[in-house]
Motif scaffolding. Structure first.
Motif, PDB file in Angstrom:
ATOM      1  N   ARG A 137       0.363  -1.260   0.271  1.00 12.73           N
ATOM      2  CA  ARG A 137       0.009  -0.150  -0.005  1.00 12.73           C
ATOM      3  C   ARG A 137       0.557   1.635  -0.105  1.00 12.73           C
ATOM      4  NH1 ARG A 137      -3.112   3.972   2.840  1.00 12.73           N
ATOM      5  NH2 ARG A 137      -5.068   4.209   2.792  1.00 12.73           N
ATOM      6  N   THR A 138       2.031   1.080   0.360  1.00 12.04           N
ATOM      7  CA  THR A 138       2.619   2.073   0.994  1.00 12.04           C
ATOM      8  C   THR A 138       3.228   2.557  -0.725  1.00 12.04           C
ATOM      9  OG1 THR A 138       3.358   2.508   3.347  1.00 12.04           O
ATOM     10  CG2 THR A 138       5.000   3.049   2.231  1.00 12.04           C
ATOM     11  N   GLN A 139       3.957   1.600  -0.960  1.00 18.36           N
ATOM     12  CA  GLN A 139       4.494   1.715  -2.262  1.00 18.36           C
ATOM     13  C   GLN A 139       3.615   2.417  -3.562  1.00 18.36           C
ATOM     14  OE1 GLN A 139       6.549  -2.145  -3.489  1.00 18.36           O
ATOM     15  NE2 GLN A 139       7.278  -0.981  -5.704  1.00 18.36           N
ATOM     16  N   LEU A 140       1.923   1.904  -3.792  1.00 14.55           N
ATOM     17  CA  LEU A 140       1.317   2.760  -4.374  1.00 14.55           C
ATOM     18  C   LEU A 140       1.044   3.748  -4.248  1.00 14.55           C
ATOM     19  CD1 LEU A 140      -2.209  -0.303  -4.237  1.00 14.55           C
ATOM     20  CD2 LEU A 140      -0.336   0.040  -6.131  1.00 14.55           C
ATOM     21  N   ALA A 141       0.905   4.293  -3.160  1.00 14.12           N
ATOM     22  CA  ALA A 141       0.688   6.098  -2.180  1.00 14.12           C
ATOM     23  C   ALA A 141       2.207   6.219  -3.281  1.00 14.12           C
ATOM     24  CB  ALA A 141       1.390   6.310  -1.149  1.00 14.12           C
ATOM     25  N   GLU A 142       3.102   5.730  -3.193  1.00 18.75           N
ATOM     26  CA  GLU A 142       4.663   6.489  -4.078  1.00 18.75           C
ATOM     27  C   GLU A 142       3.897   6.985  -5.389  1.00 18.75           C
ATOM     28  OE1 GLU A 142       6.946   4.157  -2.800  1.00 18.75           O
ATOM     29  OE2 GLU A 142       7.747   4.664  -0.662  1.00 18.75           O
ATOM     30  N   LEU A 143       3.079   5.306  -6.185  1.00 20.90           N
ATOM     31  CA  LEU A 143       2.759   6.045  -7.426  1.00 20.90           C
ATOM     32  C   LEU A 143       1.782   6.695  -7.579  1.00 20.90           C
ATOM     33  CD1 LEU A 143       2.762   1.383  -8.394  1.00 20.90           C
ATOM     34  CD2 LEU A 143       4.664   3.291  -8.995  1.00 20.90           C
ATOM     35  N   TYR A 144       1.249   6.747  -7.358  1.00 17.23           N
ATOM     36  CA  TYR A 144       0.308   8.057  -6.827  1.00 17.23           C
ATOM     37  C   TYR A 144       0.759   8.667  -6.730  1.00 17.23           C
ATOM     38  CZ  TYR A 144      -3.592   4.055  -6.539  1.00 17.23           C
ATOM     39  OH  TYR A 144      -4.377   3.189  -7.423  1.00 17.23           O
ATOM     40  N   GLU A 145       1.174   9.506  -6.158  1.00 20.67           N
ATOM     41  CA  GLU A 145       1.737  10.512  -5.657  1.00 20.67           C
ATOM     42  C   GLU A 145       2.917  11.263  -7.427  1.00 20.67           C
ATOM     43  OE1 GLU A 145       5.320  12.843  -2.783  1.00 20.67           O
ATOM     44  OE2 GLU A 145       4.844  10.858  -2.078  1.00 20.67           O
ATOM     45  N   ARG A 146       3.653  10.277  -7.601  1.00 21.94           N
ATOM     46  CA  ARG A 146       4.522  10.560  -9.201  1.00 21.94           C
ATOM     47  C   ARG A 146       3.367  11.147  -9.835  1.00 21.94           C
ATOM     48  NH1 ARG A 146       8.117   5.591 -10.206  1.00 21.94           N
ATOM     49  NH2 ARG A 146       8.671   6.671 -12.018  1.00 21.94           N
ATOM     50  N   MET A 147       2.467  10.051 -10.108  1.00 20.66           N
ATOM     51  CA  MET A 147       1.510  10.731 -11.045  1.00 20.66           C
ATOM     52  C   MET A 147       1.005  11.893 -11.162  1.00 20.66           C
ATOM     53  SD  MET A 147      -0.560   7.072 -11.794  1.00 20.66           S
ATOM     54  CE  MET A 147      -2.222   7.388 -13.323  1.00 20.66           C
ATOM     55  N   ASP A 148       0.010  12.348  -9.748  1.00 20.46           N
ATOM     56  CA  ASP A 148       0.281  13.450  -9.732  1.00 20.46           C
ATOM     57  C   ASP A 148       0.938  14.626  -9.371  1.00 20.46           C
ATOM     58  OD1 ASP A 148      -2.329  15.205  -8.165  1.00 20.46           O
ATOM     59  OD2 ASP A 148      -0.488  15.441  -6.901  1.00 20.46           O
ATOM     60  N   GLU A 149       2.349  14.307  -9.579  1.00 24.87           N
ATOM     61  CA  GLU A 149       2.940  15.100  -9.732  1.00 24.87           C
ATOM     62  C   GLU A 149       3.245  15.394 -11.787  1.00 24.87           C
ATOM     63  OE1 GLU A 149       6.525  14.151  -8.285  1.00 24.87           O
ATOM     64  OE2 GLU A 149       5.932  14.271  -5.825  1.00 24.87           O
ATOM     65  N   ARG A 150       2.697  14.543 -11.943  1.00 23.11           N
ATOM     66  CA  ARG A 150       2.988  14.237 -13.548  1.00 23.11           C
ATOM     67  C   ARG A 150       1.801  15.224 -14.323  1.00 23.11           C
ATOM     68  NH1 ARG A 150       6.589  12.347 -17.674  1.00 23.11           N
ATOM     69  NH2 ARG A 150       6.337  12.986 -19.412  1.00 23.11           N
ATOM     70  N   GLY A 151       0.888  15.099 -13.308  1.00 22.16           N
ATOM     71  CA  GLY A 151      -0.471  15.596 -13.688  1.00 22.16           C
ATOM     72  C   GLY A 151      -1.558  14.280 -14.635  1.00 22.16           C
TER      73      GLY A 151
END
Length: 413
Positions: free
Chosen positions: A386-400
């Protein structure tokens, strides 16, 4: 007129005719080569996405994996190594494929709960609205008139995702005159109509346009656009503009090819499909019991034999399918729950609901949730995932790129 003069006129006329015939032959040969290389437009991936589309690559799919295989060991989550990623992620579109592809590594939660299950999605908003800000970053080379900035058609193209050719003509261009441009990926055409509004161009309409924007998508799950494909599209648009007596402005091809490569590398790094597996024990799994459990949380049996869980807007959140890719029948030798990370709106709350349901189904059937190697996962392992998924979502958010948004759906298709 003397014979010498007449002969000179005949020779000159023959030379002009030969040059004209040669030019016609050259034009015919060019059209034939371009059409042969790329015979048709790519379907709109938001409407007619081909099923079972995968990124091409020779290596195994890279998912969050587990290490520490010894019996009784706590499993740790390995970090994704982007340098080793091969773009070969399986996709599941919102209609779901008829055949379930090979399954990725999967995860298990070993704590107990009551069989009766109600997913806790209090923090989840099913209808995630598309953030228009992610589609409004237009290059200086593509100015938008103030009066049409909010036209919905403009959100269908994006200079960060597409190679956009701008055509302007003194004489209005009929929609029916537009040819099928050579393309290996999604092509979207919008035009400025007589009411000074941008709209999607339908070649069957009778509308006329003095300005057109023809956009070729830079990357999808098949990989980035190739130089050959981009050149063919470029020449096809240029020839059309010449035939219409119109001017056309293109972005720099080398810059867009580099942008396509960078975009594909980013998408590959966050393109994750999660599966949670329930292999049968000594006896096959009775599907009637599974059906009751699935329907209790609102899952619906689809035409392809899977059970699907959707939000109020009809967006697919996760799927229950046979582990051996066959349609679900009266019994099963193994089940799997599938969660396509970049295509699912809602993020972590949806993943939590998936895990809760998987754990509840596991307890109800008396079966363990395991990864693709048959190893059970403990609660700490799932928390790490779940923590790793949160990091993926954060990277997608940063990319818009919002998971489940129109942008995500066409990039991860």
């Amino acid at each position: 007129m003397t014979d010498t003069q007449l002969g000179a006129l005949i020779i000159a006329g023959g030379f002009v005719g030969a040059v004209y015939a040669y030019n016609l032959w050259q034009e015919y040969r060019y059209k034939k080569q371009a059409n042969k290389a790329f015979a048709r437009n790519q379907d709109d991936v938001l409407i007619n996405t081909p099923k079972n589309m995968v990124r091409q690559g020779d290596s195994q799919r890279l998912e969050p994996v587990l290490v520490g295989a010894a019996a009784g060991e706590d499993h740790e989550v390995a970090q994704i190594d982007e340098d080793q990623y091969a773009p070969s992620k399986i996709r599941y579109d919102e209609d779901m494929p008829d055949d379930i592809p090979d399954l990725p590594p999967s995860y298990h939660l070993a704590y107990a709960s009551e069989p009766q299950y109600q997913p806790d999605v209090a923090g989840y908003t099913p209808d995630v609205a598309l953030d228009n800000a992610e589609l409004d970053e237009i290059d200086e080379g593509y100015p938008i008139a103030d009066e049409v900035q909010d036209t919905p058609a403009l959100s269908l193209i994006d200079s960060t995702l597409d190679f956009i050719a701008e055509i302007e003509s003194e004489q209005p261009i009929m929609a029916s005159d537009l040819p099928p441009f050579p393309a290996s990926k999604r092509v979207q055409i919008i035009g400025l109509n007589q009411l000074s509004q941008w709209e999607v161009v339908n070649t069957t309409s009778r509308n006329r346009y003095q300005q057109l924007r023809i956009a070729l998508q830079l990357a999808d799950r098949q990989g980035p656009i190739s130089q050959e494909s981009l050149n063919a599209f470029y020449m096809g648009v240029q020839q059309f503009a010449d035939e219409q007596g119109a001017s056309v402005v293109f972005p720099q091809k080398s810059a867009k090819l580099a942008a396509a490569q960078a975009l594909d590398e980013f998408c590959a790094s966050v393109d994750v499909l999660i599966g949670l597996n329930l292999p049968a024990g000594a006896r096959p799994i009775p599907m009637e019991k599974v059906r009751l459990h699935a329907e209790q949380i609102g899952m619906v049996r689809a035409n392809d034999g899977t059970f699907q869980y959707r939000n109020a807007a009809g967006k697919l959140l996760f799927v229950l399918a046979n582990q051996d890719q066959t349609p679900l029948m009266a019994t099963s030798k193994g089940l799997t729950l599938l969660f396509d990370v970049p295509r699912v709106p809602g993020g972590l709350p949806v993943f939590d609901a998936l895990v809760d349901f998987a754990q509840s189904l596991s307890n109800s059937l008396g079966l363990a949730l395991v990864d693709d190697n048959g190893k059970a996962l403990n609660p700490q392992s799932l928390a790490n995932i779940r923590t790793q998924l949160a990091e993926l979502y954060e990277r997608m958010d940063e990319r818009g790129i919002v998971p489940g948004s129109a942008t995500a759906l066409r990039l991860f298709a």
